[in-house]
Design a protein around this motif. Structure first.
Motif, PDB file in Angstrom:
ATOM      1  N   LEU A  80      66.892 -61.327  56.738  1.00  0.00           N
ATOM      2  CA  LEU A  80      67.076 -60.799  55.384  1.00  0.00           C
ATOM      3  C   LEU A  80      67.701 -61.843  54.469  1.00  0.00           C
ATOM      4  O   LEU A  80      67.361 -61.925  53.277  1.00  0.00           O
ATOM      5  CB  LEU A  80      67.945 -59.539  55.433  1.00  0.00           C
ATOM      6  CG  LEU A  80      67.239 -58.270  55.931  1.00  0.00           C
ATOM      7  CD1 LEU A  80      68.261 -57.201  56.274  1.00  0.00           C
ATOM      8  CD2 LEU A  80      66.257 -57.757  54.889  1.00  0.00           C
ATOM      9  N   LYS A  81      68.604 -62.664  55.005  1.00  0.00           N
ATOM     10  CA  LYS A  81      69.223 -63.697  54.179  1.00  0.00           C
ATOM     11  C   LYS A  81      68.225 -64.772  53.767  1.00  0.00           C
ATOM     12  O   LYS A  81      68.441 -65.471  52.767  1.00  0.00           O
ATOM     13  CB  LYS A  81      70.419 -64.300  54.921  1.00  0.00           C
ATOM     14  CG  LYS A  81      71.639 -63.377  54.911  1.00  0.00           C
ATOM     15  CD  LYS A  81      72.861 -64.011  55.524  1.00  0.00           C
ATOM     16  CE  LYS A  81      72.831 -63.998  57.017  1.00  0.00           C
ATOM     17  NZ  LYS A  81      74.143 -64.343  57.627  1.00  0.00           N
ATOM     18  N   GLU A  82      67.115 -64.894  54.498  1.00  0.00           N
ATOM     19  CA  GLU A  82      66.054 -65.802  54.056  1.00  0.00           C
ATOM     20  C   GLU A  82      65.501 -65.347  52.711  1.00  0.00           C
ATOM     21  O   GLU A  82      65.029 -66.159  51.903  1.00  0.00           O
ATOM     22  CB  GLU A  82      64.929 -65.850  55.096  1.00  0.00           C
ATOM     23  CG  GLU A  82      65.322 -66.477  56.425  1.00  0.00           C
ATOM     24  CD  GLU A  82      64.215 -66.359  57.463  1.00  0.00           C
ATOM     25  OE1 GLU A  82      63.064 -66.070  57.069  1.00  0.00           O
ATOM     26  OE2 GLU A  82      64.496 -66.540  58.661  1.00  0.00           O
ATOM     27  N   GLY A  83      65.561 -64.043  52.460  1.00  0.00           N
ATOM     28  CA  GLY A  83      65.066 -63.517  51.194  1.00  0.00           C
ATOM     29  C   GLY A  83      65.858 -64.016  49.999  1.00  0.00           C
ATOM     30  O   GLY A  83      65.330 -64.087  48.887  1.00  0.00           O
ATOM     31  N   LEU A  84      67.130 -64.371  50.215  1.00  0.00           N
ATOM     32  CA  LEU A  84      67.926 -64.911  49.122  1.00  0.00           C
ATOM     33  C   LEU A  84      67.415 -66.271  48.671  1.00  0.00           C
ATOM     34  O   LEU A  84      67.725 -66.724  47.569  1.00  0.00           O
ATOM     35  CB  LEU A  84      69.388 -65.022  49.558  1.00  0.00           C
ATOM     36  CG  LEU A  84      70.099 -63.678  49.782  1.00  0.00           C
ATOM     37  CD1 LEU A  84      71.428 -63.884  50.491  1.00  0.00           C
ATOM     38  CD2 LEU A  84      70.290 -62.935  48.467  1.00  0.00           C
ATOM     39  N   LEU A  85      66.630 -66.926  49.520  1.00  0.00           N
ATOM     40  CA  LEU A  85      66.023 -68.201  49.169  1.00  0.00           C
ATOM     41  C   LEU A  85      64.595 -68.027  48.657  1.00  0.00           C
ATOM     42  O   LEU A  85      64.097 -68.859  47.908  1.00  0.00           O
ATOM     43  CB  LEU A  85      66.000 -69.126  50.397  1.00  0.00           C
ATOM     44  CG  LEU A  85      67.329 -69.333  51.119  1.00  0.00           C
ATOM     45  CD1 LEU A  85      67.132 -70.215  52.348  1.00  0.00           C
ATOM     46  CD2 LEU A  85      68.356 -69.935  50.197  1.00  0.00           C
ATOM     47  N   GLU A  86      63.932 -66.938  49.059  1.00  0.00           N
ATOM     48  CA  GLU A  86      62.509 -66.770  48.772  1.00  0.00           C
ATOM     49  C   GLU A  86      62.223 -65.785  47.637  1.00  0.00           C
ATOM     50  O   GLU A  86      61.218 -65.923  46.935  1.00  0.00           O
ATOM     51  CB  GLU A  86      61.779 -66.261  50.030  1.00  0.00           C
ATOM     52  CG  GLU A  86      61.927 -67.141  51.255  1.00  0.00           C
ATOM     53  CD  GLU A  86      61.392 -66.475  52.507  1.00  0.00           C
ATOM     54  OE1 GLU A  86      60.824 -65.362  52.395  1.00  0.00           O
ATOM     55  OE2 GLU A  86      61.554 -67.048  53.596  1.00  0.00           O
ATOM     56  N   ASP A  87      63.062 -64.772  47.479  1.00  0.00           N
ATOM     57  CA  ASP A  87      62.732 -63.644  46.616  1.00  0.00           C
ATOM     58  C   ASP A  87      63.786 -63.479  45.521  1.00  0.00           C
ATOM     59  O   ASP A  87      64.690 -62.654  45.623  1.00  0.00           O
ATOM     60  CB  ASP A  87      62.637 -62.366  47.464  1.00  0.00           C
ATOM     61  CG  ASP A  87      62.097 -61.189  46.677  1.00  0.00           C
ATOM     62  OD1 ASP A  87      61.844 -61.346  45.468  1.00  0.00           O
ATOM     63  OD2 ASP A  87      61.938 -60.097  47.267  1.00  0.00           O
TER      64      ASP A  87
END
Length: 639
Positions: free
Chosen positions: A390-397
């Motif tokens: 989910l923290k990858e979403g802070l970079l992608e979304d």
């Protein structure tokens, strides 16, 4: 008197498209049966709809709508039959001729350039391109059809080469039958399986299991007396849970379906059942698993949900409908009308798809937030499994940054036994504090024992403990949460006295301290210039002699290592050495320097202070052998 037979030529462009369908576009020959069953289902839908408005259609026309599959092994034929709306002669010519209309040449050019090139219209349900997939497995196709409400039928036949024949046919039932004269069993395509009952069942189960109409086939049986019999079996379940109201689906049914599509034998942590109506209609049934799959962080891990169009299976792992950081979400999306390429196997990237994706993402993030608010224990377990993703979403979304920040959970110095959200951190902030403090590191123990923590612990400031590798990245990408800046306690200047409840040091005290160290600090900066860019006094240390910090926008050492491990060239970043002005070692060094600034031992002590600070934060010594020798020599002299 037999009816006359017309022979019509395929247009040159149509022949080109037919060759592409047979040899290039479809990557899996099993698709032909999916396409024919889908066309039959569309015909049944059209008859049901027409019967509601056309009084001329008798009740018998819609009393037992079904699709039947018939195999003749001796004749090597497979027939797909429906009792749907059927076609007239003109319908046949028009529908098959659709692909030869104006614009076909342009479409062909796009297909040649790229198999996933966008087309200008949806071909779902048209008796045209999908139908031609039959020629992948058949050297001749015969169609018999009669339109509901008419008395005469039509026969169409072609070998898929340059022409087709069409003629009137008497005594046909309402509906359509497509008979495939399969290529020889000894052909290079090896097509004997398509006469196998088990193979047909397998294809129907994979692609057409949830079609609303029964798909039936005669199955050979042997009775108790050893006599061969033939029973009519229904091959598909017709149980599309997502098409039923949620109130009519039991939890056991949801769990069973989840296990079927995910191969996970634990029940899901959360079920999301939604229906979107309006200009673009679709249903979705999504699941948040209770545990992460073993390959969640593998490069080979597949993401996306299953895509259906009108209950017809189109593809697994539809990445266009779910972002990579939600790759753990399982489920299906069933669109009523969706633009596909000519083979139905690849999606066009259009506004409709992007709109569906946005709604699905918001629904999943909303479900996670609801879980966080209502069942903290369950959410904590889910975050432990999927928080890193989910923290990858802070970079992608970037569109959903705020929603994702609400979900972030981490350990902190407030309660080592529990995790905390950013919202809970903010609610506990001290009066006058407007910054969210955090420290990243490889392990929780390393972070908790870091010298950077000392002043924050002494003065009661809560610090988030971030140990995921991705934490090194996202905290630099997200400037604030709810108006509160995120700040690493290992970067920049920290002056907790500005917000402390009781100020214990006056401005005069600070000025005197700066004067006392006015000579030592520049000397240390010059002495250690190969490793650091500045030496300054610290306000973050209470018990340690020194620590190393970065400027506010410096790359952290851990992130620097990560980039280099990925093969990226990184310039060496010199950092800052901070000294604790009250520590006995530092005051002794100041006194010794004041007495004899040229003493050789002072340089060695400076190196030991720097090396000790580096080790305390988990860093790597530039010269471990020299550090060990210096330490040993100094210990020896003190004994």
């Amino acid at each position: 008197m037999p009816s006359s037979v017309e022979t019509l030529e395929f247009q040159a462009e149509t022949r080109q498209l037919l060759r592409l369908v047979i040899h290039s576009i479809y990557s899996n020959k099993d698709i032909f049966l999916r396409e024919l069953i889908s066309n039959a289902s569309d015909a049944l839908d059209k008859l049901r709809l027409a019967s509601l408005t056309d009084a001329s259609l008798s009740e018998a026309d819609t009393s037992d709508l079904q699709i039947s599959l018939e195999v003749d092994k001796d004749a090597r034929t497979l027939t797909v039959r429906d009792n749907g709306i059927g076609m007239t002669r003109d319908d046949l010519v028009e529908l098959i001729g659709t692909i030869a209309k104006s614009g076909t040449a342009s479409l062909l050019e796009k297909i040649k350039e790229s198999k996933d090139a966008a087309t200008t219209e949806s071909l779902i349900g048209q008796f045209g391109v999908g139908f031609y997939s039959a020629f992948m497995v058949a050297d001749k196709v015969t169609v018999h059809t009669r339109r509901a409400g008419t008395d005469s039928g039509t026969q169409w036949e072609s070998d898929g080469e340059g022409s087709y024949t069409i003629q009137a046919a008497d005594d046909l039932p309402v509906g359509t039958s497509v008979t495939l004269h399969l290529k020889p069993a000894d052909s290079e395509d090896g097509l004997a399986d398509y006469l196998s009952e088990s193979k047909i069942r397998q294809i129907v189960k994979r692609y057409s299991d949830f079609i609303r109409w029964p798909i039936r086939m005669a199955a050979d049986r042997t009775d108790a007396d050893g006599e061969a019999t033939s029973d009519l079996d229904t091959l598909n379940s017709m149980k599309a849970l997502w098409a039923r109201p949620r109130s009519e689906v039991t939890e056991d049914e949801y769990n069973e379906f989840y296990q079927q599509i995910s191969h996970d034998w634990l029940p899901p942590a959360e079920t999301i059942h939604m229906r979107a109506e309006g200009t673009f209609e679709y249903e979705a049934l999504l699941f948040i698993p209770a545990q992460a799959p073993f390959d969640l962080y593998s490069r080979e891990s597949k993401s996306g949900v299953q895509l259906y169009v009108k209950r017809v299976f189109i593809m697994d792992d539809c990445e266009a409908l779910m972002p990579n950081y939600l790759r753990f979400v399982k489920g299906v999306v069933d669109a009523h009308d969706l633009s596909l390429n000519v083979s139905r196997e690849l999606l066009q990237h259009d506004r409709q798809i992007q709109g569906v994706r946005r709604r699905l993402v918001k629904k999943v993030l909303g479900a996670l937030k609801g879980m966080q608010d209502k069942d903290t224990e369950r959410y904590t377990k889910v975050w432990a499994q999927f928080g890193r993703a989910l923290k990858e979403g802070l970079l992608e979304d970037t569109d959903n940054t705020e929603a994702l920040l609400e979900l972030v959970s981490a350990t902190s110095t407030h309660d080592p036994e529990k995790t905390t959200t950013l919202r809970e951190y903010v609610e506990r902030m001290k009066d006058g504090q407007d910054t969210i403090y955090y420290l990243t590191g490889e392990t929780r123990a390393m972070v908790e024992n870091s010298p950077h923590m000392e002043a924050f612990t002494a003065k009661g400031y809560e610090v988030l403990i971030l140990t995921d590798p991705i934490d090194e990245v996202w905290v630099d990408q997200v400037p604030a949460f709810d108006g509160h800046r995120l700040q690493s306690i290992a970067k920049g200047q920290v002056d907790l006295d500005d917000t402390a409840d009781d100020e214990t040091e006056t401005d005069a005290d600070k000025a005197q301290r700066e004067q006392d160290f006015a000579a030592l600090l520049p000397w240390l900066t010059t002495t250690l210039s190969d490793h650091i860019k500045q030496v300054r006094l610290s306000s973050r240390l209470t018990t340690s002699a020194a620590c190393i910090v970065g400027d506010a926008h410096d790359v952290t050492p851990t992130l620097e290592k990560m980039y280099r491990a990925m093969g990226q060239q990184m310039p060496t970043v010199k950092r800052i050495l901070e000294l604790n002005p009250t520590h006995p070692l530092i005051t002794a060094l100041r006194t010794a320097h004041h007495a004899d600034a040229e003493a050789p031992a002072l340089t060695e002590v400076a190196e030991l202070i720097y090396g000790s600070a580096l080790l305390a934060e988990g860093g790597d010594l530039p010269d471990p052998a020299r550090f060990t020798r210096l330490l040993t020599d100094h210990l020896t002299r003190t004994l």
